[in-house]
Design a protein around this motif. Structure first.
Motif, PDB file in Angstrom:
ATOM      1  N   GLU A  68      -5.868  -8.778   3.408  1.00  0.00           N
ATOM      2  CA  GLU A  68      -4.726  -8.955   4.254  1.00  0.00           C
ATOM      3  C   GLU A  68      -4.496  -8.021   5.198  1.00  0.00           C
ATOM      4  O   GLU A  68      -3.981  -8.345   6.319  1.00  0.00           O
ATOM      5  N   GLU A  69      -4.694  -6.738   5.000  1.00  0.00           N
ATOM      6  CA  GLU A  69      -4.474  -5.540   5.920  1.00  0.00           C
ATOM      7  C   GLU A  69      -5.608  -5.560   7.224  1.00  0.00           C
ATOM      8  O   GLU A  69      -4.936  -5.481   8.248  1.00  0.00           O
ATOM      9  N   THR A  79       0.874  -1.238   0.063  1.00  0.00           N
ATOM     10  CA  THR A  79       0.055   0.082   0.156  1.00  0.00           C
ATOM     11  C   THR A  79       0.925   1.324   0.072  1.00  0.00           C
ATOM     12  O   THR A  79       1.646   1.421   0.851  1.00  0.00           O
ATOM     13  N   ARG A 134      -0.497 -12.987   5.196  1.00  0.00           N
ATOM     14  CA  ARG A 134      -0.043 -13.332   4.077  1.00  0.00           C
ATOM     15  C   ARG A 134      -0.009 -15.041   4.010  1.00  0.00           C
ATOM     16  O   ARG A 134      -0.266 -15.536   2.533  1.00  0.00           O
ATOM     17  N   ARG A 142      -6.118  -5.196  -5.458  1.00  0.00           N
ATOM     18  CA  ARG A 142      -6.400  -4.367  -4.241  1.00  0.00           C
ATOM     19  C   ARG A 142      -7.341  -5.030  -2.908  1.00  0.00           C
ATOM     20  O   ARG A 142      -7.310  -4.574  -1.920  1.00  0.00           O
ATOM     21  N   GLU A 180      -5.198  -6.905  -0.760  1.00  0.00           N
ATOM     22  CA  GLU A 180      -4.378  -6.211   0.077  1.00  0.00           C
ATOM     23  C   GLU A 180      -5.170  -5.694   1.109  1.00  0.00           C
ATOM     24  O   GLU A 180      -4.858  -5.714   2.374  1.00  0.00           O
TER      25      GLU A 180
END
Length: 530
Positions: free
Chosen positions: A317-318, A2, A330, A311, A314
């Motif tokens: 995952e975030e 990011t 991850r 996106r 991510e």
């Protein structure tokens, strides 16, 4: 991955050729009128050709008859084609107005309108080609029926005239309509959806486009010159001005077609290349907004879906990483741990705040939470900056894992380094806490290295990422020894042996710990002994 707009300076995106305001205000009308430009060019060529090669071969009465045929043909055939074209554009204009004003069309009607927009170049060039090539049998038949005998050269020159004019008008009319439809009509008709997924649409493929470009830019002018030279000539022919003009016009059309074709292919290639670079730099807000019905359409759609997937991954995952740690998120999302976890060598760290229970008795819950958050924020950052992963928060402490990185051989170095930095940072934090009215904190850190099962356990409906094995139990027992041995940072022999550098550790006598049949040798890291 990011990144923010402040950290990435993106190059300006390429913009297409700006259009006049009137064109933007009347997109359907502009598209409908544009088809007449190549038709007029073809007509100019036809008139010039006939003036040079046809009219001189006709008797005065034949020439007058020829002009009557031209007038009758133009009054009968072209108005029919014009009416059909106007009806098509009127149909599009009505649907365009609805969509452009924010309205909706029934699904079937919308599909029909989209199909017509994509196929519009075929209709426009098809009407023109039909009108031009129909001239050949009509004019030859009419002139042959005249009472005056017809010069045999007319049977060769007249078809050449109409064929060349028709090819010029039809091929360039196709390209003009295709470009204008994509630029003016696609953004409204395909505001939601992709042109490449329209059922029944017949976009010109890249291979066919190449053949059409070759036909328009090279074959037509060359064939025109050959036919003009092979056609019957007068005995005393002067300088071939007309042939030279055809060559010049052919070069001009070739350059025009090359420009149109190059723009049509290079723009999506450039857009995709630039977008790929932005994604590689971490900008996952990138999107290619070109609407194409040919082979580039699916390629652009798949690229946009790929970026959307990255996106979303991510984001997951975030968000997931806030609960289980970024490394665990991850590993889980990438499926690297398998369904039952994997056995691997890791270094486990346990951290505990001393006398936390008595502190809770004298402080309000709000202050306790504030204190814990400040402490954990600092410590978690240190762990993660040293390639570790906080796996569990244990009320007044936490458990961290080292060795789940692509370079697991450095896990002992990273774990010991993290512990030393945590103690250093705790000194600074205690000064801040004292200034804020809090009692200083004391912690104990225990490390042990060894094999363990790393993965997700639980039921199919609720699972937890964790580490299981005797290595975890020993690390917990080592941390509990820090209070007994009055040493804030203890490591086992297994951890110390994995460090090549001298950390100045001092050994303690073998210690008996609960759950272990043999005594445990532990080492106190330099600077942490009391």
């Amino acid at each position: 991955m990011t990144t923010t707009a402040e950290t990435i300076l993106e190059p300006p995106r390429r913009q297409g050729t700006p259009l006049p305001r009137w064109v933007k205000s009347h997109p359907v009308l502009t598209t409908g009128i544009a088809i007449f430009i190549p038709q007029l060019i073809g007509s100019c060529f036809n008139i010039a050709y006939n003036a040079v090669h046809i009219e001189r071969l006709l008797l005065p009465e034949q020439l007058a008859y020829f002009f009557r045929i031209v007038a009758i043909y133009n009054l009968l055939v072209y108005p029919i084609a014009l009416v059909c074209w106007v009806l098509l554009m009127r149909y599009l204009h009505q649907r365009f107005k609805v969509l452009n004003s924010g309205g909706e069309l029934p699904a079937e009607e919308l599909d029909n309108a989209r199909r017509l927009v994509i196929n519009l170049p075929w209709y426009g060039s098809g009407f023109g080609a039909l009108g031009w090539f129909l001239c050949i049998p009509v004019f030859l038949g009419a002139l042959s029926a005249h009472e005056a005998p017809l010069d045999v050269r007319i049977y060769a020159l007249l078809p050449i005239s109409f064929a060349i004019s028709g090819l010029i008008a039809s091929t360039h009319g196709f390209f003009v309509l295709e470009i204008l439809a994509q630029k003016l009509l696609y953004p409204v008709f395909f505001r939601e959806g992709s042109p490449s997924n329209t059922p029944g649409a017949k976009p010109l493929s890249l291979r066919a486009r190449g053949l059409l470009w070759v036909l328009s830019a090279g074959v037509c002018p060359i064939i025109s010159l050959l036919l003009l030279r092979l056609a019957p000539q007068e005995q005393e022919a002067g300088f071939p001005w007309f042939e030279l003009s055809v060559g010049v016009i052919g070069i001009a059309f070739g350059l025009t077609t090359a420009w149109l074709g190059g723009r049509w292919i290079t723009r999506p290639v450039d857009e995709l290349t630039e977008a790929s670079r932005r994604v590689s730099r971490g900008n996952l807000e990138t999107r290619v907004d070109l609407l194409r019905a040919d082979e580039f359409g699916p390629l652009i759609d798949e690229f946009n879906r790929m970026v959307t997937g990255l996106r979303e991954k991510e984001r997951v995952e975030e968000t997931f990483g806030r609960h289980v740690g970024k490394q665990a998120a991850r590993l889980i999302l990438d499926g690297e741990l398998g369904a039952r976890g994997v056995e691997t060598n890791v270094t486990i760290m346990f951290v505990d705040i001393r006398n936390f229970t008595s502190r809770c008795e004298s402080c309000s819950p709000q202050k306790i939470v504030e204190l814990l958050n400040r402490f954990l924020t600092e410590m978690v950052e240190i762990v993660e900056s040293n390639s570790g992963m906080v796996n569990k928060f244990l009320g007044d402490g936490f458990m961290a894992i080292f060795g789940l990185t692509p370079e697991p051989g450095r896990q002992q170095h990273e774990a010991v380094g993290a512990g030393q930095k945590m103690l250093q940072r705790l000194g600074d934090l205690n000064q801040e806490l004292s200034a804020a009215g809090f009692e200083p904190l004391e912690i104990g850190i225990g490390l042990h290295s060894g094999p363990a099962i790393v993965g997700s356990i639980g039921s199919p409906r609720r699972m937890e990422f964790t580490v299981i094995g005797d290595t975890v139990n020993i690390a917990s027992r080592v941390e509990s020894l820090t209070k007994r041995l009055q040493c804030a940072f203890l490591v086992t022999e297994a951890t110390r042996n994995g460090i090549s550098d001298d950390i100045g550790a001092e050994p303690f006598p073998p210690q008996q710990v609960r759950g272990q049949s043999e005594c445990l040798t532990v080492w106190g890291v330099a600077g942490t002994l009391r």
